[in-house]
Write a protein that holds these residues in place. Structure first.
Motif, PDB file in Angstrom:
ATOM      1  N   GLU A   1      13.280  38.431  44.572  1.00 10.72           N
ATOM      2  CA  GLU A   1      13.342  39.871  44.797  1.00 10.72           C
ATOM      3  C   GLU A   1      13.902  40.190  46.169  1.00 10.72           C
ATOM      4  O   GLU A   1      14.632  41.174  46.331  1.00 10.72           O
ATOM      5  CB  GLU A   1      11.953  40.480  44.625  1.00 10.72           C
ATOM      6  CG  GLU A   1      11.426  40.427  43.196  1.00 10.72           C
ATOM      7  CD  GLU A   1      10.070  41.090  43.070  1.00 10.72           C
ATOM      8  OE1 GLU A   1       9.584  41.633  44.101  1.00 10.72           O
ATOM      9  OE2 GLU A   1       9.506  41.078  41.968  1.00 10.72           O
ATOM     10  N   TRP A   2      13.553  39.362  47.179  1.00 14.44           N
ATOM     11  CA  TRP A   2      14.032  39.649  48.539  1.00 14.44           C
ATOM     12  C   TRP A   2      15.558  39.546  48.610  1.00 14.44           C
ATOM     13  O   TRP A   2      16.210  40.279  49.359  1.00 14.44           O
ATOM     14  CB  TRP A   2      13.381  38.721  49.555  1.00 14.44           C
ATOM     15  CG  TRP A   2      13.735  37.258  49.455  1.00 14.44           C
ATOM     16  CD1 TRP A   2      12.979  36.283  48.875  1.00 14.44           C
ATOM     17  CD2 TRP A   2      14.925  36.614  49.950  1.00 14.44           C
ATOM     18  NE1 TRP A   2      13.622  35.063  48.960  1.00 14.44           N
ATOM     19  CE2 TRP A   2      14.805  35.244  49.622  1.00 14.44           C
ATOM     20  CE3 TRP A   2      16.067  37.048  50.617  1.00 14.44           C
ATOM     21  CZ2 TRP A   2      15.794  34.313  49.949  1.00 14.44           C
ATOM     22  CZ3 TRP A   2      17.052  36.119  50.939  1.00 14.44           C
ATOM     23  CH2 TRP A   2      16.911  34.771  50.617  1.00 14.44           C
ATOM     24  N   TRP A   3      16.120  38.631  47.808  1.00 16.83           N
ATOM     25  CA  TRP A   3      17.574  38.437  47.802  1.00 16.83           C
ATOM     26  C   TRP A   3      18.275  39.627  47.158  1.00 16.83           C
ATOM     27  O   TRP A   3      19.292  40.121  47.660  1.00 16.83           O
ATOM     28  CB  TRP A   3      17.898  37.140  47.069  1.00 16.83           C
ATOM     29  CG  TRP A   3      19.345  36.764  47.043  1.00 16.83           C
ATOM     30  CD1 TRP A   3      20.073  36.191  48.042  1.00 16.83           C
ATOM     31  CD2 TRP A   3      20.252  36.928  45.940  1.00 16.83           C
ATOM     32  NE1 TRP A   3      21.376  35.981  47.646  1.00 16.83           N
ATOM     33  CE2 TRP A   3      21.516  36.421  46.354  1.00 16.83           C
ATOM     34  CE3 TRP A   3      20.126  37.431  44.651  1.00 16.83           C
ATOM     35  CZ2 TRP A   3      22.623  36.414  45.526  1.00 16.83           C
ATOM     36  CZ3 TRP A   3      21.230  37.431  43.813  1.00 16.83           C
ATOM     37  CH2 TRP A   3      22.461  36.927  44.255  1.00 16.83           C
ATOM     38  N   VAL A   4      17.721  40.117  46.050  1.00 15.86           N
ATOM     39  CA  VAL A   4      18.272  41.283  45.371  1.00 15.86           C
ATOM     40  C   VAL A   4      18.187  42.507  46.271  1.00 15.86           C
ATOM     41  O   VAL A   4      19.151  43.279  46.401  1.00 15.86           O
ATOM     42  CB  VAL A   4      17.531  41.538  44.046  1.00 15.86           C
ATOM     43  CG1 VAL A   4      18.031  42.828  43.392  1.00 15.86           C
ATOM     44  CG2 VAL A   4      17.710  40.359  43.097  1.00 15.86           C
ATOM     45  N   LYS A   5      17.038  42.666  46.928  1.00 13.76           N
ATOM     46  CA  LYS A   5      16.850  43.819  47.816  1.00 13.76           C
ATOM     47  C   LYS A   5      17.813  43.753  48.992  1.00 13.76           C
ATOM     48  O   LYS A   5      18.384  44.775  49.407  1.00 13.76           O
ATOM     49  CB  LYS A   5      15.407  43.855  48.308  1.00 13.76           C
ATOM     50  CG  LYS A   5      15.098  45.050  49.194  1.00 13.76           C
ATOM     51  CD  LYS A   5      13.631  45.051  49.612  1.00 13.76           C
ATOM     52  CE  LYS A   5      13.335  46.253  50.510  1.00 13.76           C
ATOM     53  NZ  LYS A   5      11.905  46.261  50.937  1.00 13.76           N
ATOM     54  N   MET A   6      18.010  42.561  49.545  1.00 15.67           N
ATOM     55  CA  MET A   6      18.921  42.395  50.672  1.00 15.67           C
ATOM     56  C   MET A   6      20.345  42.777  50.267  1.00 15.67           C
ATOM     57  O   MET A   6      21.055  43.460  51.013  1.00 15.67           O
ATOM     58  CB  MET A   6      18.894  40.944  51.172  1.00 15.67           C
ATOM     59  CG  MET A   6      19.811  40.670  52.357  1.00 15.67           C
ATOM     60  SD  MET A   6      19.919  38.909  52.752  1.00 15.67           S
ATOM     61  CE  MET A   6      20.852  38.302  51.327  1.00 15.67           C
ATOM     62  N   ASN A   7      20.760  42.368  49.083  1.00 17.12           N
ATOM     63  CA  ASN A   7      22.096  42.708  48.604  1.00 17.12           C
ATOM     64  C   ASN A   7      22.254  44.213  48.397  1.00 17.12           C
ATOM     65  O   ASN A   7      23.302  44.795  48.700  1.00 17.12           O
ATOM     66  CB  ASN A   7      22.400  41.961  47.305  1.00 17.12           C
ATOM     67  CG  ASN A   7      22.676  40.485  47.535  1.00 17.12           C
ATOM     68  OD1 ASN A   7      22.980  40.071  48.643  1.00 17.12           O
ATOM     69  ND2 ASN A   7      22.557  39.701  46.486  1.00 17.12           N
ATOM     70  N   GLU A   8      21.201  44.834  47.880  1.00 13.07           N
ATOM     71  CA  GLU A   8      21.251  46.285  47.665  1.00 13.07           C
ATOM     72  C   GLU A   8      21.404  47.022  48.985  1.00 13.07           C
ATOM     73  O   GLU A   8      22.156  47.987  49.094  1.00 13.07           O
ATOM     74  CB  GLU A   8      19.984  46.752  46.941  1.00 13.07           C
ATOM     75  CG  GLU A   8      19.892  46.290  45.494  1.00 13.07           C
ATOM     76  CD  GLU A   8      18.587  46.701  44.849  1.00 13.07           C
ATOM     77  OE1 GLU A   8      17.683  47.178  45.585  1.00 13.07           O
ATOM     78  OE2 GLU A   8      18.456  46.540  43.613  1.00 13.07           O
ATOM     79  N   GLU A   9      20.681  46.567  50.012  1.00 13.49           N
ATOM     80  CA  GLU A   9      20.766  47.197  51.323  1.00 13.49           C
ATOM     81  C   GLU A   9      22.144  47.029  51.932  1.00 13.49           C
ATOM     82  O   GLU A   9      22.596  47.872  52.719  1.00 13.49           O
ATOM     83  CB  GLU A   9      19.704  46.604  52.254  1.00 13.49           C
ATOM     84  CG  GLU A   9      18.282  46.940  51.841  1.00 13.49           C
ATOM     85  CD  GLU A   9      17.246  46.240  52.704  1.00 13.49           C
ATOM     86  OE1 GLU A   9      17.644  45.336  53.483  1.00 13.49           O
ATOM     87  OE2 GLU A   9      16.063  46.589  52.603  1.00 13.49           O
ATOM     88  N   GLN A  10      22.826  45.936  51.569  1.00 11.22           N
ATOM     89  CA  GLN A  10      24.160  45.674  52.100  1.00 11.22           C
ATOM     90  C   GLN A  10      25.267  46.199  51.184  1.00 11.22           C
ATOM     91  O   GLN A  10      26.446  46.049  51.487  1.00 11.22           O
ATOM     92  CB  GLN A  10      24.351  44.172  52.323  1.00 11.22           C
ATOM     93  CG  GLN A  10      23.405  43.581  53.359  1.00 11.22           C
ATOM     94  CD  GLN A  10      23.561  42.078  53.517  1.00 11.22           C
ATOM     95  OE1 GLN A  10      24.287  41.427  52.743  1.00 11.22           O
ATOM     96  NE2 GLN A  10      22.891  41.504  54.500  1.00 11.22           N
ATOM     97  N   GLY A  11      24.873  46.814  50.084  1.00 16.25           N
ATOM     98  CA  GLY A  11      25.850  47.360  49.156  1.00 16.25           C
ATOM     99  C   GLY A  11      26.594  46.298  48.379  1.00 16.25           C
ATOM    100  O   GLY A  11      27.734  46.521  47.941  1.00 16.25           O
ATOM    101  N   VAL A  12      25.941  45.154  48.171  1.00 24.28           N
ATOM    102  CA  VAL A  12      26.561  44.039  47.457  1.00 24.28           C
ATOM    103  C   VAL A  12      25.906  43.899  46.075  1.00 24.28           C
ATOM    104  O   VAL A  12      24.678  43.965  45.955  1.00 24.28           O
ATOM    105  CB  VAL A  12      26.417  42.719  48.238  1.00 24.28           C
ATOM    106  CG1 VAL A  12      27.034  41.559  47.456  1.00 24.28           C
ATOM    107  CG2 VAL A  12      27.062  42.837  49.612  1.00 24.28           C
ATOM    108  N   GLU A  13      26.717  43.685  45.066  1.00 26.72           N
ATOM    109  CA  GLU A  13      26.186  43.511  43.716  1.00 26.72           C
ATOM    110  C   GLU A  13      25.482  42.159  43.604  1.00 26.72           C
ATOM    111  O   GLU A  13      26.004  41.127  44.031  1.00 26.72           O
ATOM    112  CB  GLU A  13      27.316  43.582  42.692  1.00 26.72           C
ATOM    113  CG  GLU A  13      26.832  43.498  41.253  1.00 26.72           C
ATOM    114  CD  GLU A  13      27.971  43.590  40.260  1.00 26.72           C
ATOM    115  OE1 GLU A  13      27.697  43.534  39.045  1.00 26.72           O
ATOM    116  OE2 GLU A  13      29.136  43.687  40.701  1.00 26.72           O
ATOM    117  N   SER A  14      24.279  42.164  43.059  1.00 30.69           N
ATOM    118  CA  SER A  14      23.489  40.934  42.931  1.00 30.69           C
ATOM    119  C   SER A  14      23.869  40.203  41.649  1.00 30.69           C
ATOM    120  O   SER A  14      23.351  40.491  40.568  1.00 30.69           O
ATOM    121  CB  SER A  14      21.994  41.257  42.926  1.00 30.69           C
ATOM    122  OG  SER A  14      21.598  41.847  44.147  1.00 30.69           O
TER     123      SER A  14
END
Length: 275
Positions: free
Chosen positions: A171-184
């Motif tokens: 979940e932390w990886w998905v959240k980090m990508n969302e914050e950076q505007g990157v598709e998970s």
């Protein structure tokens, strides 16, 4: 001495080639490595022979089904406290190709203590075919291949996996990508591991409580097995560590005694000299 120097240079070269895993992992948003207290660290650190035997058991029953140990011979297990009969029995469990015989044909025979550990697969293509296209790395120098190698391997196999199923990122990886505007986007055939570079690893979680039954009665928790297998792998990469440290300590004691004798000699010679 040359053997020690060569193995040290090889390990150093691998570390320089791969770089610092801890820093790279942190930069990728992964957790920091949890530092462990290894028995062989420090000037007076030594291997725990009982732990090495447990670590070999984990390798033999779990890791050895996929990972080779090409630089270690069965006879080297005597350093772990195994008897010659035990080593012969361990080696004889596997077969090696030998020959040619009198007719010029190659043949299979049980491995002997003089043989190196027999790899689980005949070649890399067979290994890749059995492991989803990925070749399991040889474990002979595994802990020397990365910065903070023992801590890295321990964390990866004990706390790194966030799911028992492939294709499920943390979940932390998905959240980090969302914050950076990157598709998970995570490969469906890979397992997520917080400590593995890139986080997508082909190896599924391997350790679970009571996976092995230790002969000495030690509880086989995931953490215990993790410590034991890492200790064994460090020994595989540095089997001369105890001998090297013992020699270094003897040299320091000798130099200390020599320095004291030279100082006493100097004082004796100059005692009666008038300034």
């Amino acid at each position: 001495m040359m053997k020690i120097v060569k193995s040290t240079l090889v390990a150093a070269g691998i570390v320089l080639a791969i770089g610092g895993t801890a820093q790279a992992n942190s930069a990728a948003g992964g957790p920091e490595l949890e530092k462990q207290d290894w028995s062989w660290l420090g000037l007076f650190g030594r291997y725990d022979q009982a732990q090495l035997q447990r670590g070999f058991q984990v390798y033999h029953e779990v890791c050895g089904n996929c990972h080779s140990l090409n630089l270690v011979a069965y006879r080297n297990l005597s350093a772990l406290g195994f008897t010659s009969d035990q080593i012969k029995a361990i080696a004889a469990e596997r077969e090696v190709e030998d020959g040619p015989d009198d007719q010029g044909d190659m043949f299979e025979r049980p491995a002997t203590p003089a043989d190196h550990f027999v790899p689980p697969f005949a070649n890399d293509k067979a290994a890749a075919a059995a492991n989803g296209g990925a070749v399991p790395p040889d474990m002979s120098l595994l802990v020397k291949a990365r910065k903070d190698g023992p801590d890295y391997v321990y964390n990866l196999i004990t706390h790194g996996f966030t799911s028992d199923m492939p294709g499920e990122p943390a979940e932390w990886w998905v959240k980090m990508n969302e914050e950076q505007g990157v598709e998970s986007v995570f490969p469906e055939s890979k397992w997520f591991n917080s400590y593995f570079p890139g986080h997508a690893i082909s190896m599924p979680p391997q350790l679970m409580d009571d996976l092995v039954e230790y002969a000495d009665g030690t509880p086989a928790t995931v953490e215990q097995m993790g410590h034991d297998i890492v200790a064994f792998l460090n020994w595989a990469a540095e089997p001369e560590l105890d001998e090297r440290k013992s020699m270094g300590l003897k040299v320091l004691i000798f130099l200390g005694v020599l320095s004291a004798m030279l100082l006493a000699l100097k004082l004796s010679i100059w005692r009666d000299v008038k300034h």
